[in-house]
Design a protein around this motif. Structure first.
Motif, PDB file in Angstrom:
ATOM      1  N   ASP A 264       0.836  -1.213   0.000  1.00 50.47           N
ATOM      2  CA  ASP A 264       0.000   0.000   0.000  1.00 50.47           C
ATOM      3  C   ASP A 264       0.867   1.258   0.000  1.00 50.47           C
ATOM      4  O   ASP A 264       0.631   2.193   0.770  1.00 50.47           O
ATOM      5  CB  ASP A 264      -0.935   0.000   1.227  1.00 50.47           C
ATOM      6  CG  ASP A 264      -1.877  -1.185   1.237  1.00 50.47           C
ATOM      7  OD1 ASP A 264      -2.561  -1.384   0.223  1.00 50.47           O
ATOM      8  OD2 ASP A 264      -1.923  -1.915   2.244  1.00 50.47           O
ATOM      9  N   HIS A 265       1.826   1.280  -0.878  1.00 50.11           N
ATOM     10  CA  HIS A 265       2.793   2.376  -0.898  1.00 50.11           C
ATOM     11  C   HIS A 265       2.171   3.670  -1.438  1.00 50.11           C
ATOM     12  O   HIS A 265       1.299   3.652  -2.304  1.00 50.11           O
ATOM     13  CB  HIS A 265       3.999   2.006  -1.766  1.00 50.11           C
ATOM     14  CG  HIS A 265       5.151   2.924  -1.591  1.00 50.11           C
ATOM     15  ND1 HIS A 265       5.993   2.856  -0.517  1.00 50.11           N
ATOM     16  CD2 HIS A 265       5.611   3.953  -2.364  1.00 50.11           C
ATOM     17  CE1 HIS A 265       6.919   3.780  -0.619  1.00 50.11           C
ATOM     18  NE2 HIS A 265       6.702   4.470  -1.731  1.00 50.11           N
ATOM     19  N   PRO A 273      -0.783   7.386  -4.755  1.00 54.07           N
ATOM     20  CA  PRO A 273      -0.757   5.967  -4.377  1.00 54.07           C
ATOM     21  C   PRO A 273       0.041   5.137  -5.377  1.00 54.07           C
ATOM     22  O   PRO A 273      -0.023   5.369  -6.588  1.00 54.07           O
ATOM     23  CB  PRO A 273      -2.241   5.572  -4.387  1.00 54.07           C
ATOM     24  CG  PRO A 273      -3.011   6.857  -4.306  1.00 54.07           C
ATOM     25  CD  PRO A 273      -2.164   7.868  -5.003  1.00 54.07           C
ATOM     26  N   MET A 274       0.757   4.144  -4.863  1.00 53.30           N
ATOM     27  CA  MET A 274       1.507   3.194  -5.684  1.00 53.30           C
ATOM     28  C   MET A 274       1.249   1.784  -5.151  1.00 53.30           C
ATOM     29  O   MET A 274       2.161   1.126  -4.640  1.00 53.30           O
ATOM     30  CB  MET A 274       3.014   3.511  -5.640  1.00 53.30           C
ATOM     31  CG  MET A 274       3.399   4.871  -6.190  1.00 53.30           C
ATOM     32  SD  MET A 274       5.143   5.296  -5.859  1.00 53.30           S
ATOM     33  CE  MET A 274       6.016   3.921  -6.596  1.00 53.30           C
ATOM     34  N   PHE A 279       9.856  -2.416  -5.964  1.00 51.22           N
ATOM     35  CA  PHE A 279      10.948  -1.484  -6.271  1.00 51.22           C
ATOM     36  C   PHE A 279      12.161  -2.253  -6.808  1.00 51.22           C
ATOM     37  O   PHE A 279      12.570  -3.284  -6.261  1.00 51.22           O
ATOM     38  CB  PHE A 279      11.329  -0.704  -5.015  1.00 51.22           C
ATOM     39  CG  PHE A 279      10.306   0.344  -4.635  1.00 51.22           C
ATOM     40  CD1 PHE A 279      10.388   1.627  -5.161  1.00 51.22           C
ATOM     41  CD2 PHE A 279       9.265   0.040  -3.769  1.00 51.22           C
ATOM     42  CE1 PHE A 279       9.454   2.590  -4.819  1.00 51.22           C
ATOM     43  CE2 PHE A 279       8.337   0.998  -3.420  1.00 51.22           C
ATOM     44  CZ  PHE A 279       8.415   2.282  -3.951  1.00 51.22           C
ATOM     45  N   PHE A 280      12.740  -1.676  -7.892  1.00 52.34           N
ATOM     46  CA  PHE A 280      13.888  -2.334  -8.528  1.00 52.34           C
ATOM     47  C   PHE A 280      15.072  -1.388  -8.753  1.00 52.34           C
ATOM     48  O   PHE A 280      16.205  -1.854  -8.910  1.00 52.34           O
ATOM     49  CB  PHE A 280      13.480  -2.959  -9.867  1.00 52.34           C
ATOM     50  CG  PHE A 280      12.919  -1.987 -10.860  1.00 52.34           C
ATOM     51  CD1 PHE A 280      13.766  -1.244 -11.690  1.00 52.34           C
ATOM     52  CD2 PHE A 280      11.559  -1.785 -10.973  1.00 52.34           C
ATOM     53  CE1 PHE A 280      13.261  -0.344 -12.623  1.00 52.34           C
ATOM     54  CE2 PHE A 280      11.035  -0.896 -11.906  1.00 52.34           C
ATOM     55  CZ  PHE A 280      11.880  -0.169 -12.732  1.00 52.34           C
ATOM     56  N   SER A 281      14.836  -0.043  -8.772  1.00 57.89           N
ATOM     57  CA  SER A 281      15.950   0.896  -9.003  1.00 57.89           C
ATOM     58  C   SER A 281      15.608   2.231  -8.355  1.00 57.89           C
ATOM     59  O   SER A 281      14.826   3.010  -8.915  1.00 57.89           O
ATOM     60  CB  SER A 281      16.192   1.079 -10.502  1.00 57.89           C
ATOM     61  OG  SER A 281      17.207   2.049 -10.741  1.00 57.89           O
ATOM     62  N   GLY A 282      16.210   2.495  -7.187  1.00 62.39           N
ATOM     63  CA  GLY A 282      15.913   3.738  -6.485  1.00 62.39           C
ATOM     64  C   GLY A 282      14.421   3.857  -6.180  1.00 62.39           C
ATOM     65  O   GLY A 282      13.819   2.979  -5.560  1.00 62.39           O
ATOM     66  N   VAL A 286       7.629  -1.304 -10.259  1.00 56.36           N
ATOM     67  CA  VAL A 286       6.454  -1.818 -10.977  1.00 56.36           C
ATOM     68  C   VAL A 286       5.282  -1.712  -9.999  1.00 56.36           C
ATOM     69  O   VAL A 286       5.365  -2.210  -8.870  1.00 56.36           O
ATOM     70  CB  VAL A 286       6.661  -3.281 -11.406  1.00 56.36           C
ATOM     71  CG1 VAL A 286       5.385  -3.831 -12.048  1.00 56.36           C
ATOM     72  CG2 VAL A 286       7.845  -3.421 -12.338  1.00 56.36           C
ATOM     73  N   HIS A 287       4.176  -1.061 -10.407  1.00 55.63           N
ATOM     74  CA  HIS A 287       3.031  -0.924  -9.481  1.00 55.63           C
ATOM     75  C   HIS A 287       1.744  -0.648 -10.250  1.00 55.63           C
ATOM     76  O   HIS A 287       1.768  -0.294 -11.439  1.00 55.63           O
ATOM     77  CB  HIS A 287       3.286   0.196  -8.462  1.00 55.63           C
ATOM     78  CG  HIS A 287       3.331   1.572  -9.036  1.00 55.63           C
ATOM     79  ND1 HIS A 287       2.195   2.328  -9.286  1.00 55.63           N
ATOM     80  CD2 HIS A 287       4.380   2.354  -9.437  1.00 55.63           C
ATOM     81  CE1 HIS A 287       2.535   3.502  -9.785  1.00 55.63           C
ATOM     82  NE2 HIS A 287       3.863   3.545  -9.901  1.00 55.63           N
ATOM     83  N   TYR A 288       0.630  -0.811  -9.565  1.00 57.32           N
ATOM     84  CA  TYR A 288      -0.675  -0.525 -10.166  1.00 57.32           C
ATOM     85  C   TYR A 288      -0.868   0.989 -10.255  1.00 57.32           C
ATOM     86  O   TYR A 288      -0.500   1.744  -9.344  1.00 57.32           O
ATOM     87  CB  TYR A 288      -1.793  -1.127  -9.319  1.00 57.32           C
ATOM     88  CG  TYR A 288      -3.177  -0.672  -9.737  1.00 57.32           C
ATOM     89  CD1 TYR A 288      -3.748  -1.113 -10.927  1.00 57.32           C
ATOM     90  CD2 TYR A 288      -3.899   0.223  -8.942  1.00 57.32           C
ATOM     91  CE1 TYR A 288      -5.008  -0.690 -11.315  1.00 57.32           C
ATOM     92  CE2 TYR A 288      -5.161   0.644  -9.325  1.00 57.32           C
ATOM     93  CZ  TYR A 288      -5.715   0.191 -10.505  1.00 57.32           C
ATOM     94  OH  TYR A 288      -6.960   0.620 -10.893  1.00 57.32           O
ATOM     95  N   SER A 289      -1.501   1.430 -11.371  1.00 57.27           N
ATOM     96  CA  SER A 289      -1.777   2.853 -11.574  1.00 57.27           C
ATOM     97  C   SER A 289      -3.249   3.029 -11.932  1.00 57.27           C
ATOM     98  O   SER A 289      -3.700   2.576 -12.992  1.00 57.27           O
ATOM     99  CB  SER A 289      -0.896   3.422 -12.692  1.00 57.27           C
ATOM    100  OG  SER A 289      -1.349   4.720 -13.051  1.00 57.27           O
TER     101      SER A 289
END
Length: 330
Positions: A264-265, A273-274, A279-282, A286-289
């Motif tokens: 729930d980022h 909301p993300m 998280f893969f780079s800083g 990849v997340h829902y939009s």
């Protein structure tokens, strides 16, 4: 009275010549006895009901009262039996309070006539709705050419515009919200969507995987086809549509590990909301939009890989582990 007196009186009453004198003597003697009896009764204390014993209570009926006892009959009737006046069965009438005039009873309100007008259409789905019903709506609209993309399950501006287009063509009010009338018309013109129509892998064919995606557990992301393929040892487990950052905030290319998962980022930079962030780079993940689900490729991210199918990315989030690879390529 002594016994000699009783005998004398009897003798006097029985003699022929002295009948008148004897009768007078008996009367005088009886009067004396009655007077003595009266004095004997009147000497004692009288209780509250003494008068009531001597005088019968007033009747509540219209019949005349019975005559009161006199010293001559001593309460005896003609047959010699003692008679007792029965108590009244109803209490004496008392003055009644003046009666108040009865209040008027209000007339009942007139009965409303049932309306013959048809009920207004009930809204079933609108902008902001999401779930399997939205996905079916989108699939049915796509069957008849009003929705030009794969179902996402999110009712955004693209879906609202598709519904508005359908309503205008069918001669109903073009609100963009799916009401009961719109839904019935749509059901009459379409068939039940298949599983592939409801949940197609991607809008476009999945790209040929990069060689780095053929081993291990990999999120294989192609910028060319704008697809993400979740692969395990070269096999595609699931696929979904994605979009990337703009030219000012581009999505990095290369190979990266997943280092943090946040269900729930919320972005601390953009306060957006993300959900289901991998998280893969800083700060890129990849997340829902929801914006991607609503507006499609008309927008862009701030460098993240956006997924518009919430159900798919939620399932992906549960399967991916920290340390799995992310490969982004053209």
């Amino acid at each position: 009275m002594a016994d000699s007196d009783v005998g004398a009186a009897s003798d006097a009453y029985g003699s022929e010549g002295g009948g008148r004198r004897s009768g007078r003597a008996v009367t005088v003697a009886a009067a004396g006895v009655l007077a003595m009896a009266t004095l004997a009764v009147g000497c004692g204390p009288q209780g509250p009901g003494a008068d009531a014993l001597r005088q019968p209570p007033a009747r509540a009926t219209t019949a005349p009262p019975a005559p009161s006892s006199s010293p001559t009959d001593d309460g005896k009737g003609a047959t010699g039996a003692v008679t007792t006046e029965p108590a009244p069965t109803t209490p004496p009438a008392s003055p009644s309070a003046p009666q108040q005039p009865a209040e008027p009873v209000p007339a009942p309100p007139p009965t409303a006539r049932p309306s013959t007008a048809p009920p207004p259409p009930r809204v079933l789905l609108r902008t902001g709705s999401e779930g399997p019903h939205v996905r079916e709506l989108q699939a049915r609209l796509r069957q008849i050419g009003h929705f030009g993309r794969t179902p996402t399950g999110y009712y955004g501006t693209v879906t609202a515009e598709a519904v508005r287009s359908f309503q205008a063509k069918r001669g109903t009010e073009a609100t963009g919200a799916t009401d009961t009338v719109t839904w019935r018309k749509l059901l009459a013109m379409t068939r039940t969507p298949t599983a592939d129509e409801l949940d197609p892998p991607t809008e476009r064919p999945v790209a040929e995987p990069d060689e780095r995606c053929l081993t291990g557990r990999v999120l294989c992301i192609s910028k060319k086809s704008r697809t993400l393929a979740w692969m395990i040892d070269g096999r595609v487990v699931s696929a979904m549509d994605v979009r990337f950052g703009s030219e000012y905030t581009p999505t990095r290319e290369g190979e990266f590990p997943v280092f943090w998962k946040s269900r729930d980022h919320v972005s601390t930079l953009y306060d957006t909301p993300m959900p289901y962030a991998l998280f893969f780079s800083g700060g890129q993940a990849v997340h829902y939009s929801a914006d991607f689900a609503a507006n499609g490729y008309g927008g862009a991210s701030h460098g993240c890989v956006n997924v518009r199918d919430k159900a798919k990315v939620a399932a992906l989030f549960d399967q991916v582990k920290n340390g799995d690879k992310v490969v982004i390529y053209w």
